[in-house]
Design an enzyme around this catalytic site. Structure first.
Site, short mmCIF file in Angstrom:
data_model
loop_
_atom_site.label_atom_id
_atom_site.label_comp_id
_atom_site.label_asym_id
_atom_site.label_seq_id
_atom_site.Cartn_x
_atom_site.Cartn_y
_atom_site.Cartn_z
N HIS A 345 83.27 1.81 107.26
CA HIS A 345 84.19 2.78 108.25
C HIS A 345 83.14 3.32 109.36
CE1 HIS A 345 87.18 5.48 109.81
NE2 HIS A 345 86.28 6.49 109.61
N THR A 412 80.67 0.96 101.64
CA THR A 412 79.47 -0.03 101.88
C THR A 412 78.93 -0.05 103.19
OG1 THR A 412 81.58 -1.67 102.17
CG2 THR A 412 80.50 -1.73 100.12
N GLU A 413 79.73 0.53 104.48
CA GLU A 413 78.84 0.75 105.38
C GLU A 413 79.44 2.03 106.07
OE1 GLU A 413 79.82 -2.43 108.28
OE2 GLU A 413 78.41 -4.04 107.11
N ASN A 414 78.51 2.74 106.58
CA ASN A 414 79.07 4.20 107.43
C ASN A 414 77.67 4.49 108.30
OD1 ASN A 414 79.33 7.56 107.00
ND2 ASN A 414 81.01 6.18 108.36
#
Length: 569
Positions: A345, A412-414
């Site tokens: 996100h 897992t992604e920010n």
């Protein structure tokens, strides 16, 4: 008279999960509370991420085959400034240095991807296994474990073997799922005794839409209205196939988990009291996150996708919906094939209704009947798409909780990028972004969302797909012009390190000192790339003005010399 038997623990758990899966998300409840001081549960995992094509470089060494991104980036005009990932961060040769950086930050985990063509050059396990590629990942995994950093491995972060694209059509062809399963099985066989956390696909929305609908990403196809749906359909089945293969063949021996990483913006209704805006926001989420999450958790595509795409397909004179259909057997196989949900996100959009007439043509974007808006007051660090809207993160996490039975979630992604002419290692906007977004995640944990870990994107500045090297997400600045791709810590390194060591935000006084101390560290005189704006300006003068003046001096000297020679003649 029949007696009621008490529910067994597993039956009770199933009932609770079923009940929470049926819970409706409350769109009117939009809590935007002040900063919350507190810490995460014991055992919460902190990490940073990367991917093979974005960081490894070494695109054609030691037997590696060509990927679709190798081929795509080598075509002029596809990437900003015609950049390529040919050398990128040279992570293939510098992984030991990078693990040292992770150790210094005290990361609990590192998320990276295995390049499919690096270990299977043709994409096929039956043809050739590249042992040098296997050795590279084995060495990386061993070093991570030696330094107490848990490897989280992504099997597909967009670098499909080019041979499979050319011969079979890539993810447009259902057979690619079988080849992917063979690749995954090889990874489980070679690395599964050491790797316990597997992610099948990273952000399949981008693979499908930008790879096969808009053509912005590799393989660059523009199959509007059909290509994205077909690619997504095959990817979902490929994920389930790998999950079942691991479950039946490897799980009892290796005790690992297999999940998927879905990236989604939050969509907030422009007016939460307007039912049409609420429905548009719901469609926005279902056409992105729900497109993949709903089959994995509920067994089929979201009803709103089936309704809208089916209706528009009919209006366009098609005999069947452009959205493929899962068979009953496939629905049964796909449902529940996820041990955890990886969630990427970055930003938020306001959403409102916008009708797109069917006569405009087939398109994933027009199928949704909505418009995306941004608030000009939202902080914008320079990226054309990424605005800082922390409260949207908490909303998204709570949506996942209500819609999918509160699954185990790993962020897992920010992270946040910047586009700047001058180097500035004191990235105060990134520190603020991390502080605010991680705090909203902490609030979501307080709300009962089952978040187990957080991955900052990204460890290093890297090749940012169609933006090339113009957009920097890294905690570490990478000098891509230098031969050895030197790394320099930004202030956010120290800031994130303090969040990790404190497992959150213990108290106001301590948190307020973090930024000041981080800036002091990044401004130290022993750094070659200074963070001071004046020195940054001097760098710009050195890099741009001095060469320009030198060139002018050479030209003037040449003209003067020609003038003297002509006079002598």
């Amino acid at each position: 008279m029949l007696q009621r038997r008490p529910l067994r623990p597993l039956q009770l758990l199933a009932l609770v999960l079923w009940a929470s899966a049926q819970e409706d998300f409350d769109w009117t409840k939009s809590e935007r509370t002040s900063f919350y001081y507190g810490t995460f549960p014991t055992g919460f995992s902190w990490g940073a991420g990367s991917s093979a094509y974005q960081t490894e470089g070494a695109w054609n060494v030691d037997g590696k085959g060509m990927s679709i991104w190798d081929a795509f980036a080598h075509k002029k005009g596809k990437i900003y400034s015609n950049d390529t990932g040919d050398s990128s961060c040279d992570g293939y040769h510098k992984f030991k240095d990078d693990v040292t950086l992770m150790k210094d930050m005290k990361l609990n985990h590192y998320r990276f991807s295995i390049s499919w063509p690096r270990i299977l050059p043709s994409g096929l396990k039956s043809e050739q296994i590249n042992e040098k590629g296997i050795q590279y990942y084995d060495d990386l995994i061993n070093m991570l474990l030696d330094n107490k950093v848990t490897p989280i491995v992504t099997l597909y972060h967009w670098d499909l073997p080019q041979v499979l694209q050319e011969k079979h059509g890539g993810w447009q062809n259902a057979s690619t799922a079988n080849h992917f399963n063979d690749f995954a099985d090889l990874c489980f066989e070679r690395f599964g005794s050491k790797v316990k956390n597997w992610i099948t696909f990273n952000n399949p929305w981008s693979v499908a839409v930008e790879g096969y609908e808009t053509g912005e990403h590799a393989p660059g196809l523009k199959l509007k209205g059909t290509g994205a749906y077909r690619a997504a359909h095959n990817i979902i089945k490929a994920h389930a196939q790998v999950w079942h293969s691991y479950d039946t063949k490897w799980r009892s021996r290796q005790k690992g988990l297999v999940g998927i990483s879905l990236t989604a913006d939050w969509g907030e209704p422009v007016d939460v009291t307007n039912q049409k805006d609420v429905e548009a926001a719901e469609r926005f989420i279902q056409f992105s996150l729900g497109w993949f999450a709903s089959p994995l958790f509920h067994g089929d595509y979201p009803q709103v996708m089936k309704d809208y795409i089916g209706r528009k397909s009919g209006q366009q004179g098609l005999g069947a919906s452009r959205l493929p259909v899962f068979s009953p057997q496939e629905r049964s196989s796909i449902k529940g094939s996820c041990d955890f949900l990886g969630l990427g996100h970055f930003t938020t959009r306001y959403v409102t209704l916008k009708n797109f007439p069917s006569g405009l043509g087939e398109s994933y974007f027009s199928d949704r009947d909505l418009a995306e808006l941004v608030d000009p007051r939202w902080p914008d660090p320079g990226s054309e798409w990424l605005y800082s809207v922390p409260w949207g993160f908490r909303r998204l996490l709570n949506y996942v909780k209500t819609q999918y039975g509160n699954p185990m979630v790993y962020v897992t992604e920010n992270g946040v990028s910047e586009k700047m002419l001058c180097t500035d290692l004191c990235d105060d906007w990134r520190m603020k972004y991390f502080k605010d977004y991680i705090n909203e995640m902490l609030k979501a944990v307080k709300d009962g969302v089952n978040v187990k870990g957080y991955t900052a994107w990204s460890l290093l500045d890297n090749f940012q797909w169609d933006e090339g090297f113009s957009e920097r997400f890294g905690l570490y600045y990478v000098d891509f012009r230098s031969k050895n791709k030197s790394r320099y810590p930004k202030a956010s390194v120290q800031f994130y390190k303090r969040i990790i060591s404190s497992n959150g935000f213990p108290n106001q006084r301590e948190v307020e000192s973090w930024k000041r101390k981080a800036v002091e560290t990044c401004s130290s005189s022993n750094q070659l790339l200074a963070a001071d704006p004046l020195i940054g300006h001097m760098e710009m003068v050195t890099e741009i003005v001095v060469p320009t003046v030198s060139t002018l001096c050479i030209l003037l000297s040449a003209v003067f010399l020609m003038f003297l020679l002509r006079r002598r003649v």
